[in-house]
Design a protein around this motif. Structure first.
Motif, PDB file in Angstrom:
ATOM      1  N   TRP A   1      -1.754  -5.590   4.709  1.00  0.00           N
ATOM      2  CA  TRP A   1      -0.677  -5.214   3.804  1.00  0.00           C
ATOM      3  C   TRP A   1       0.664  -5.669   4.375  1.00  0.00           C
TER       4      TRP A   1
ATOM      5  N   PHE B   1      -8.655   6.028   4.193  1.00  0.00           N
ATOM      6  CA  PHE B   1      -8.596   4.725   3.538  1.00  0.00           C
ATOM      7  C   PHE B   1      -8.080   3.660   4.503  1.00  0.00           C
TER       8      PHE B   1
ATOM      9  N   ARG C   1      -3.373  -2.671  10.256  1.00  0.00           N
ATOM     10  CA  ARG C   1      -3.582  -3.160   8.906  1.00  0.00           C
ATOM     11  C   ARG C   1      -2.387  -3.941   8.361  1.00  0.00           C
TER      12      ARG C   1
ATOM     13  N   THR D   1      -1.305  -1.109  -4.341  1.00  0.00           N
ATOM     14  CA  THR D   1      -2.427  -0.189  -4.305  1.00  0.00           C
ATOM     15  C   THR D   1      -1.895   1.180  -3.901  1.00  0.00           C
TER      16      THR D   1
ATOM     17  N   LEU E   1       0.859  -1.173   0.000  1.00  0.00           N
ATOM     18  CA  LEU E   1       0.000   0.000   0.000  1.00  0.00           C
ATOM     19  C   LEU E   1       0.899   1.228   0.000  1.00  0.00           C
TER      20      LEU E   1
ATOM     21  N   GLU F   1     -10.604   2.833   7.335  1.00  0.00           N
ATOM     22  CA  GLU F   1     -11.819   2.120   6.944  1.00  0.00           C
ATOM     23  C   GLU F   1     -11.549   0.789   6.256  1.00  0.00           C
ATOM     24  N   SER F   2     -10.312   0.507   5.925  1.00  0.00           N
ATOM     25  CA  SER F   2      -9.985  -0.718   5.195  1.00  0.00           C
ATOM     26  C   SER F   2     -10.024  -1.937   6.119  1.00  0.00           C
ATOM     27  N   ASP F   3     -10.373  -3.074   5.534  1.00  0.00           N
ATOM     28  CA  ASP F   3     -10.278  -4.327   6.277  1.00  0.00           C
ATOM     29  C   ASP F   3      -9.225  -5.247   5.654  1.00  0.00           C
ATOM     30  N   ARG F   4      -8.405  -4.695   4.764  1.00  0.00           N
ATOM     31  CA  ARG F   4      -7.369  -5.472   4.098  1.00  0.00           C
ATOM     32  C   ARG F   4      -6.080  -5.442   4.910  1.00  0.00           C
TER      33      ARG F   4
END
Length: 265
Positions: free
Chosen positions: A140, A132, A169, A97, A74, A135-138
């Motif tokens: 990295w 971002f 994250r 990303t 990211l 709020e992300s649930d991914r």
């Protein structure tokens, strides 16, 4: 990504500053309405890392737990796209990303700085990087943070909440690499926020002549690598990409981060 998608998204407000490009002695520079250099590319070597701080942001590649690292990257802040271009070209195992707050930047980076088109490995998101991450649930493996406005302010990317969100994250053995501005009044406070968010497992390299200082966080397992191994990895990286991180390892040693010849984070 087409211009309609870039400028019609409506999710973020376009900054008021201009985006300017200059060129001198074979190097193309990016500016945000001032003389501050926000990115650079040597025209004859568009995928090399021209600015020293962008080279030092690649130090995590020497700390990789395996050859397939980092599979998920990211990048917060696109700018001239230097680091993104380097990873896209030389780390084919990486899916990248990019989150960029200025909807004008992807087109500018493509037009003037050879940013590659989006593909199955490169995704560009127009939005606020701090929001971002929150709020992300991914997860990295590597989070790169290099987001400044035209007044050299990191804003929401320089808060305790943001650094804690980054840590949340991270995948197992993931790490964060941040570009700090060593000449700002709040530099020490910025570094302390990162250290506290990562329970002290982070190091800040001495400021470069450009004024930038790179910060790298440790992993859940901690980091202990001897200098011999790191130098061998640096030589291999140099042979594969021409990127020379041996001077960075010397700077780490001189800064006292390698007692007994072992780098510990």
């Amino acid at each position: 990504m087409g211009l309609d998608a870039l400028f019609g998204a409506g999710r973020v407000k376009t900054p008021r500053n201009s985006i300017d490009v200059s060129e001198a002695a074979g190097v193309r520079y990016l500016h945000f309405g001032s003389e501050w250099v926000q990115g650079a590319m040597r025209v004859a070597r568009p995928f090399a890392l021209e600015l020293e701080y962008t080279r030092e942001m690649m130090l995590p590649l020497l700390l990789a737990p395996d050859e397939g690292w980092p599979p998920r990257v990211l990048a917060i802040g696109l700018g001239a796209g230097s680091v993104v271009k380097f990873l896209h070209r030389y780390c084919p195992q990486s899916s990248i990303t990019v989150v960029e707050i200025d909807p004008r930047m992807p087109a500018m980076a493509a037009l003037h700085f050879r940013l590659p088109r989006e593909d199955e490995r490169l995704e560009i998101v127009i939005g606020d990087g701090a929001q971002f991450v929150a709020e992300s649930d991914r997860k990295w493996d590597l989070i790169l943070v290099d987001g400044y406005d035209h007044r050299a302010r990191a804003n929401a990317l320089d808060t305790a909440d943001f650094h804690r969100a980054c840590r949340a994250r991270l995948a197992f053995e993931g790490r964060v690499c941040l570009n700090l501005f060593g000449r700002s009044r709040g530099f020490r406070a910025s570094a302390q926020r990162i250290l506290e968010a990562h329970d002290g497992h982070a190091l800040v390299l001495p400021s470069l002549d450009e004024g930038n200082a790179i910060c790298i966080t440790g992993t859940e397992l901690g980091t202990r690598l001897d200098l011999g191994t790191l130098r061998a990895r640096a030589q291999q990286l140099r042979s594969q990409t021409t990127l020379n991180l041996l001077p960075t390892l010397s700077r780490l040693e001189q800064a006292g981060y390698c007692p007994g010849g072992v780098l510990t984070i």
